[in-house]
Enzyme design. Structure first.
Site, mmCIF file in Angstrom:
data_model
loop_
_atom_site.group_PDB
_atom_site.id
_atom_site.type_symbol
_atom_site.label_atom_id
_atom_site.label_comp_id
_atom_site.label_asym_id
_atom_site.label_seq_id
_atom_site.Cartn_x
_atom_site.Cartn_y
_atom_site.Cartn_z
ATOM 1 N N LYS A 14 -29.506 -13.554 10.783
ATOM 2 C CA LYS A 14 -30.816 -12.938 10.487
ATOM 3 C C LYS A 14 -30.776 -12.220 9.131
ATOM 4 O O LYS A 14 -31.646 -12.431 8.283
ATOM 5 C CB LYS A 14 -31.223 -11.931 11.583
ATOM 6 C CG LYS A 14 -31.298 -12.524 12.985
ATOM 7 C CD LYS A 14 -31.833 -11.524 13.994
ATOM 8 C CE LYS A 14 -30.955 -10.299 14.153
ATOM 9 N NZ LYS A 14 -29.678 -10.561 14.858
ATOM 10 N N ARG A 89 -36.486 -5.875 19.533
ATOM 11 C CA ARG A 89 -35.319 -6.242 20.333
ATOM 12 C C ARG A 89 -35.548 -5.979 21.820
ATOM 13 O O ARG A 89 -34.646 -6.223 22.621
ATOM 14 C CB ARG A 89 -34.116 -5.424 19.873
ATOM 15 C CG ARG A 89 -33.202 -6.152 18.877
ATOM 16 C CD ARG A 89 -32.088 -5.197 18.479
ATOM 17 N NE ARG A 89 -30.888 -5.838 18.060
ATOM 18 C CZ ARG A 89 -30.544 -6.061 16.797
ATOM 19 N NH1 ARG A 89 -31.364 -5.742 15.817
ATOM 20 N NH2 ARG A 89 -29.390 -6.607 16.515
ATOM 21 N N ARG A 128 -16.868 -10.600 9.633
ATOM 22 C CA ARG A 128 -17.615 -9.638 8.803
ATOM 23 C C ARG A 128 -16.975 -8.253 8.898
ATOM 24 O O ARG A 128 -16.933 -7.514 7.916
ATOM 25 C CB ARG A 128 -19.079 -9.572 9.257
ATOM 26 C CG ARG A 128 -19.922 -8.628 8.426
ATOM 27 C CD ARG A 128 -21.395 -8.721 8.730
ATOM 28 N NE ARG A 128 -21.718 -8.221 10.055
ATOM 29 C CZ ARG A 128 -22.944 -8.255 10.592
ATOM 30 N NH1 ARG A 128 -23.948 -8.779 9.910
ATOM 31 N NH2 ARG A 128 -23.172 -7.776 11.790
ATOM 32 N N ARG A 134 -18.389 -1.897 8.922
ATOM 33 C CA ARG A 134 -19.273 -1.586 10.062
ATOM 34 C C ARG A 134 -18.437 -1.372 11.319
ATOM 35 O O ARG A 134 -17.731 -2.282 11.760
ATOM 36 C CB ARG A 134 -20.278 -2.727 10.268
ATOM 37 C CG ARG A 134 -21.450 -2.637 9.322
ATOM 38 C CD ARG A 134 -22.429 -3.745 9.529
ATOM 39 N NE ARG A 134 -22.924 -3.853 10.902
ATOM 40 C CZ ARG A 134 -23.931 -4.630 11.250
ATOM 41 N NH1 ARG A 134 -24.564 -5.337 10.330
ATOM 42 N NH2 ARG A 134 -24.324 -4.691 12.508
ATOM 43 N N ARG A 146 -22.599 -6.106 22.714
ATOM 44 C CA ARG A 146 -23.868 -6.373 22.004
ATOM 45 C C ARG A 146 -24.492 -7.686 22.490
ATOM 46 O O ARG A 146 -25.714 -7.803 22.600
ATOM 47 C CB ARG A 146 -23.616 -6.441 20.497
ATOM 48 C CG ARG A 146 -23.445 -5.058 19.896
ATOM 49 C CD ARG A 146 -22.671 -5.088 18.599
ATOM 50 N NE ARG A 146 -23.363 -5.726 17.514
ATOM 51 C CZ ARG A 146 -22.761 -6.042 16.352
ATOM 52 N NH1 ARG A 146 -21.480 -5.768 16.177
ATOM 53 N NH2 ARG A 146 -23.448 -6.601 15.397
HETATM 54 P P1 B4P Z 1 -25.949 -11.909 10.156
HETATM 55 O O1 B4P Z 1 -26.179 -12.956 11.191
HETATM 56 O O2 B4P Z 1 -26.769 -11.969 8.958
HETATM 57 O O3 B4P Z 1 -26.040 -10.581 10.995
HETATM 58 P P2 B4P Z 1 -27.269 -10.060 11.861
HETATM 59 O O4 B4P Z 1 -27.742 -11.096 12.856
HETATM 60 O O5 B4P Z 1 -28.291 -9.533 10.933
HETATM 61 O O6 B4P Z 1 -26.473 -8.912 12.621
HETATM 62 P P3 B4P Z 1 -26.753 -7.835 13.713
HETATM 63 O O7 B4P Z 1 -27.767 -8.336 14.701
HETATM 64 O O8 B4P Z 1 -25.406 -7.468 14.234
HETATM 65 O O9 B4P Z 1 -27.250 -6.564 12.966
HETATM 66 P P4 B4P Z 1 -28.385 -5.496 13.047
HETATM 67 O O10 B4P Z 1 -28.185 -4.757 11.797
HETATM 68 O O11 B4P Z 1 -29.726 -6.090 13.290
HETATM 69 O O12 B4P Z 1 -24.451 -11.980 9.679
HETATM 70 C C1 B4P Z 1 -23.319 -12.104 10.512
HETATM 71 C C2 B4P Z 1 -22.169 -12.734 9.749
HETATM 72 O O13 B4P Z 1 -22.306 -14.143 9.859
HETATM 73 C C3 B4P Z 1 -22.106 -12.403 8.268
HETATM 74 O O14 B4P Z 1 -20.781 -12.116 7.922
HETATM 75 C C4 B4P Z 1 -22.582 -13.674 7.594
HETATM 76 O O15 B4P Z 1 -21.981 -13.888 6.346
HETATM 77 C C5 B4P Z 1 -22.162 -14.754 8.585
HETATM 78 N N1 B4P Z 1 -23.025 -15.910 8.546
HETATM 79 C C6 B4P Z 1 -24.382 -15.908 8.434
HETATM 80 N N2 B4P Z 1 -24.851 -17.186 8.457
HETATM 81 C C7 B4P Z 1 -23.744 -18.003 8.605
HETATM 82 C C8 B4P Z 1 -23.558 -19.425 8.697
HETATM 83 N N3 B4P Z 1 -24.590 -20.264 8.646
HETATM 84 N N4 B4P Z 1 -22.308 -19.886 8.852
HETATM 85 C C9 B4P Z 1 -21.247 -19.039 8.901
HETATM 86 N N5 B4P Z 1 -21.344 -17.694 8.803
HETATM 87 C C10 B4P Z 1 -22.578 -17.190 8.665
HETATM 88 O O16 B4P Z 1 -28.064 -4.556 14.331
HETATM 89 C C11 B4P Z 1 -26.967 -3.673 14.429
HETATM 90 C C12 B4P Z 1 -27.163 -2.680 15.574
HETATM 91 O O17 B4P Z 1 -28.268 -1.766 15.270
HETATM 92 C C13 B4P Z 1 -27.532 -3.240 16.953
HETATM 93 O O18 B4P Z 1 -26.394 -3.652 17.698
HETATM 94 C C14 B4P Z 1 -28.267 -2.026 17.619
HETATM 95 O O19 B4P Z 1 -27.363 -1.078 18.148
HETATM 96 C C15 B4P Z 1 -28.992 -1.364 16.447
HETATM 97 N N6 B4P Z 1 -30.396 -1.823 16.319
HETATM 98 C C16 B4P Z 1 -30.915 -2.537 15.269
HETATM 99 N N7 B4P Z 1 -32.204 -2.813 15.476
HETATM 100 C C17 B4P Z 1 -32.526 -2.295 16.689
HETATM 101 C C18 B4P Z 1 -33.724 -2.298 17.475
HETATM 102 N N8 B4P Z 1 -34.853 -2.912 17.057
HETATM 103 N N9 B4P Z 1 -33.712 -1.676 18.687
HETATM 104 C C19 B4P Z 1 -32.601 -1.062 19.144
HETATM 105 N N10 B4P Z 1 -31.433 -1.027 18.440
HETATM 106 C C20 B4P Z 1 -31.390 -1.655 17.234
#
Ligand code: B4P
Length: 193
Positions: A14, A89, A128, A134, A146
């Site tokens: 994402k 979420r 990551r 993180r 998670r």
């Molecule tokens: P991404 O895939 O970009 O990570 P994300 O989904 O944005 O992560 P996440 O859901 O954990 O984070 P968020 O900040 O929203 O990247 C992951 C890795 O994969 C990277 O290293 C990337 O390089 C790699 N990658 C990407 N695409 C790839 C591909 N095609 N092939 C190989 N590798 C690839 O949330 C963090 C925390 O915040 C949550 O757990 C929660 O506690 C809180 N939170 C956030 N929003 C919330 C909400 N609305 N309500 C309640 N809590 C919330």
């Protein structure tokens, strides 16, 4: 207004795809994860409370994130559209978002849901964690918590929007640029070129 939700489990890409999509389509990026990490970095009361949930792999309470999104929408009232990343979420967050947007005469245009299998997610997040600093990415048991939280509380959000015919599933495994092209095709099919 074109409002896009980029949906998927933790590690599905994402954040990665959002960076590219906002640049291409001129949308305002609203990532609740990024907003929460800013609060933590600034050591605000909200940030300290949020960190205690995030470090356990739990979702932050709905009222906190809905309040943050409300402020961000108000601060960007002239935007041509928003990309919501990591929000909503829970179904309660989705209902709150619909209410906030309808107050502006707008709504969600499309939900693009990235599909990635669980072991690939764990691998990506641990990877990551080696460089991101993180705390929620370094411990496999927190990552798995998670994913459980996602299945229980977040996956129903896709069903909620599917009820309005708004969800399109996109394969989230493969090259980052190939996935970006697939997402772009779906957006352009809805006339945001
Ligand atoms: P991404 O895939 O970009 O990570 P994300 O989904 O944005 O992560 P996440 O859901 O954990 O984070 P968020 O900040 O929203 O990247 C992951 C890795 O994969 C990277 O290293 C990337 O390089 C790699 N990658 C990407 N695409 C790839 C591909 N095609 N092939 C190989 N590798 C690839 O949330 C963090 C925390 O915040 C949550 O757990 C929660 O506690 C809180 N939170 C956030 N929003 C919330 C909400 N609305 N309500 C309640 N809590 C919330």
């Amino acid at each position: 207004m074109f409002n896009l939700i980029l949906f998927g489990p933790p590690g599905s890409g994402k954040g990665t795809q959002s960076e590219k999509l906002i640049e291409k389509y001129g949308l305002i990026h609203l990532s609740t994860g990024n907003l929460l990490r800013e609060e933590i970095a600034n050591q605000t009361k909200l940030g300290l409370e949020a960190k205690s949930f995030m470090d356990k792999g739990q979702l932050v309470p709905d009222a906190v994130v809905i309040g943050m999104i409300n402020s961000a929408l108000e601060a960007n009232s002239q935007a041509k559209g928003f990309l919501f990343d990591g929000f909503p979420r829970t179904v309660a967050q989705a209902e709150a978002l619909d209410t906030l947007l309808s107050g502006k005469g707008a709504g969600i245009s499309i939900v693009l849901a990235l599909e990635v299998d669980q072991e690939e997610l764990v691998k990506r997040l641990l990877n990551r964690g080696k460089s991101s600093g993180r705390s929620d990415d370094t411990d496999e048991s927190v990552i798995r918590a998670r994913l459980v939280e996602y299945e229980n509380k977040t996956a129903p959000v896709a069903s909620y929007y599917a009820g309005f015919g708004k969800v399109v599933y996109v394969k989230g495994v493969g090259g980052i640029d190939d996935i970006f092209q697939s997402l772009s095709r779906q957006i352009e099919a809805r006339q945001l070129a």
